[in-house]
Scaffold this active site. Structure first.
Site, PDB file in Angstrom:
ATOM      1  N   GLU A  88      56.867   8.740  34.836  1.00  0.00           N
ATOM      2  CA  GLU A  88      55.886   9.706  35.327  1.00  0.00           C
ATOM      3  C   GLU A  88      56.160  11.113  34.798  1.00  0.00           C
ATOM      4  OE1 GLU A  88      53.287   8.675  36.634  1.00  0.00           O
ATOM      5  OE2 GLU A  88      53.858   6.664  37.262  1.00  0.00           O
TER       6      GLU A  88
ATOM      7  N   HIS B  65      46.894   0.586  30.842  1.00  0.00           N
ATOM      8  CA  HIS B  65      48.192  -0.050  31.062  1.00  0.00           C
ATOM      9  C   HIS B  65      48.326  -1.357  30.279  1.00  0.00           C
ATOM     10  CE1 HIS B  65      47.565   2.571  34.593  1.00  0.00           C
ATOM     11  NE2 HIS B  65      48.866   2.751  34.528  1.00  0.00           N
TER      12      HIS B  65
END
EC number: 3.4.24.-
Length: 542
Positions: free
Chosen positions: A361, A450
């Site tokens: 992240e 993703h």
């Protein structure tokens, strides 16, 4: 020198002359022997001189970059607009310099050429893509046009995501937009466009909508939220946040913010395990980037809320949430099985606090500031780069969840389990992904980002550890050479990069790292990188 320009560099950039449009694709005689790579339409996307092209003696980095600009404009082709030197950044072994294509002073989104320079300013290689033609112009009454664009943008997001609440458009920015810059196909035309940020009630509800300026036609929509030394960590204490109405301010961590500080830099451990884990993970990520790339994570992506804590890596942990689901009903998650980078800081549900997820992240924040990958295939590359560096951060910190059989699994030890298998993407916990471009499970540019990220993870595994795959045998380079390679790639990619751009960047980065001796990289290593690129079919047109 950091990525933030010194006064001298800023002055040099401001004084840089423009390379005017009308320059065609033919190279000068001195550049005719350079190795050129092209996309599916024949546009040049990479240039590697046979020998380094020297800069004027005594030139600054900005001056050296400027001296190469006319040559590159001819090689990449610049029939419209001009190239402006927009950024220089020091890297191990040299530096990179970015040239931004502009038309009438307005940037062309994704139209950039990135120069790879050695320590003397000599040009080792360049990667990028330019727009070849334009049409139209921005309306004279920009206020009215932008108001219409804002309404069109909100309507487009509402159509794309029927669960989004309280949508609002923020101030639009002017860009020229050429959709083909994010693909490997036929060259298109740059048109004047407004890039409209749209926010919803949920802090994760963030989009950019591209609206054609003259016609109000919505050209594309993409999401901006990413699913994170001076460290500040706050404990939400399982407070339920209504994500149907919450704003970024409702999850902020800091003194006087939505959640108070549980542990700040230099303080003793808190009573809550998640607080201490995230505090330690922030430290590991800061140490990794500083040690292996020279990048100051806190200085570049930290948030300052004017609470006396300064610029810091911030995270709110143990958040719970209530929101409206696709079924139209309100659902509560406590614990909340999610984590994301919101553009300012990190937010975590309880137990979603592994080192590799945290590094993943935070790397979204790095990518946001270094190359701005967004839209189309660039979204998937963005996810993949976060997987790469998130896993490297965990490996170099000797994290127990990154050893043995878990070495290439992302998210082991979290409450949500492994989310990505970088060695075998088909086994990823979030759902199967491809291990090569155009392979099984491959999706188009508008698919879930993703999924195609699996290809990035696979090529990282091959380059680092080696294996035999898809007819290619790759000898692994090991961790340090691979980290240096991927950091150069992060700096070479342009904002609308494709997977073919990624393949070219990997080969280019290895060649220039070998020339400058970065991390002990050799030309033999570059043969292995080329094999990995071939195995994952990165140079195919997607």
């Amino acid at each position: 020198m950091s990525s933030r320009r010194t006064a001298a560099i800023a002055a040099a950039l401001a004084a840089s002359s423009l390379i005017a449009g009308g320059i065609g694709g033919a190279a000068t005689a001195s550049a005719q022997t350079d190795q050129l790579s092209t996309d599916g339409s024949g546009r040049v996307i990479a240039v590697e001189p046979t020998t380094p092209v020297a800069a004027p003696q005594g030139a600054s980095t900005a001056g050296a970059a400027q001296s190469h600009t006319a040559r590159l404009a001819r090689q990449f082709g610049l029939p419209v607009g001009e190239l402006v030197l927009s950024e220089v950044r020091q890297l191990p072994g040299g530096s990179i310099a970015k040239l931004q294509q502009r038309i009438g002073g307005v940037p062309v989104f994704g139209a950039q050429i990135v120069q790879d320079l050695d320590g003397s300013g000599a040009l080792l290689a360049a990667v990028g893509k330019t727009s070849q033609r334009s049409e139209g112009g921005f309306p004279a009454d920009s206020t009215a046009a932008k108001a219409k664009a804002g309404k069109a943008a909100v309507d487009a997001v509402a159509k794309k995501d029927s669960t989004a609440k309280a949508l609002r458009a923020d101030a639009a920015e002017n860009y020229w937009y050429d959709a083909s810059l994010g693909t490997d196909g036929t060259s298109a035309t740059a048109v004047p466009a407004y890039f409209v940020p749209v926010h919803g009630a949920d802090p994760e509800d963030k989009w950019t909508v591209v609206v054609r300026a003259e016609t109000n036609q919505v050209l594309t929509v993409w999401g901006e939220a990413r699913h994170a030394t001076n460290r500040v960590v706050c404990d939400a204490k399982r407070k339920i946040v209504d994500l149907d109405t919450a704003t970024l301010a409702d999850i902020r961590c800091g003194t006087g913010q939505a959640f108070g500080v549980s542990r700040a830099e230099g303080q003793a451990a808190a009573a809550t395990a998640d607080v201490n884990k995230v505090y330690d993970y922030f430290g590991s990520a800061q140490s990794f980037y500083s040690t292996y790339t020279g990048y100051d994570l806190t200085a570049n992506i930290g948030a300052n809320y004017n609470d006396g804590r300064g610029k810091a890596l911030r995270g709110t942990v143990r958040m719970c949430e209530i929101s409206t689901g696709n079924d139209g009903l309100r659902h509560t998650q406590c614990p909340w099985a999610n984590a994301f980078w919101d553009g300012e800081q990190m937010a975590f549900g309880e137990g979603v606090t592994t080192l590799d997820i945290t590094g993943h992240e935070l790397t979204h924040g790095v990518t946001q500031h270094v190359n701005g990958l967004k839209g189309g295939y660039a979204q998937a590359i963005n996810e993949g780069m976060s997987d790469v560096f998130g896993k490297f951060i965990a490996i170099k910190a000797n994290d127990p969840n990154a050893t043995g059989a878990n070495r290439w699994l992302l998210g082991v030890g979290s409450s949500i389990g492994q989310v990505r298998d970088m060695k075998n993407p088909a086994n990823s916990g979030e759902g199967p992904g491809p291990d090569r471009v155009n392979g099984k499970y491959w999706v188009g540019p508008d698919g879930d980002e993703h999924i195609n990220a699996g290809v990035v993870g696979k090529v990282d595994y091959l380059i680092t550890d080696g294996d035999t795959f898809n007819g290619q045998t790759v000898r692994g380079l090991g961790e340090n050479k691979s980290i240096a390679l991927w950091w150069k790639v992060e700096n070479l990619l342009r904002s609308s990069a494709t997977f073919k751009d990624l393949g070219n960047a990997l080969n280019t980065a290895c060649t220039t790292n070998a020339r400058t001796g970065v991390a002990g990289t050799t030309t033999a290593d570059c043969t292995q990188v080329a094999n990995a690129v071939k195995a994952t079919q990165l140079l195919q047109n997607a």
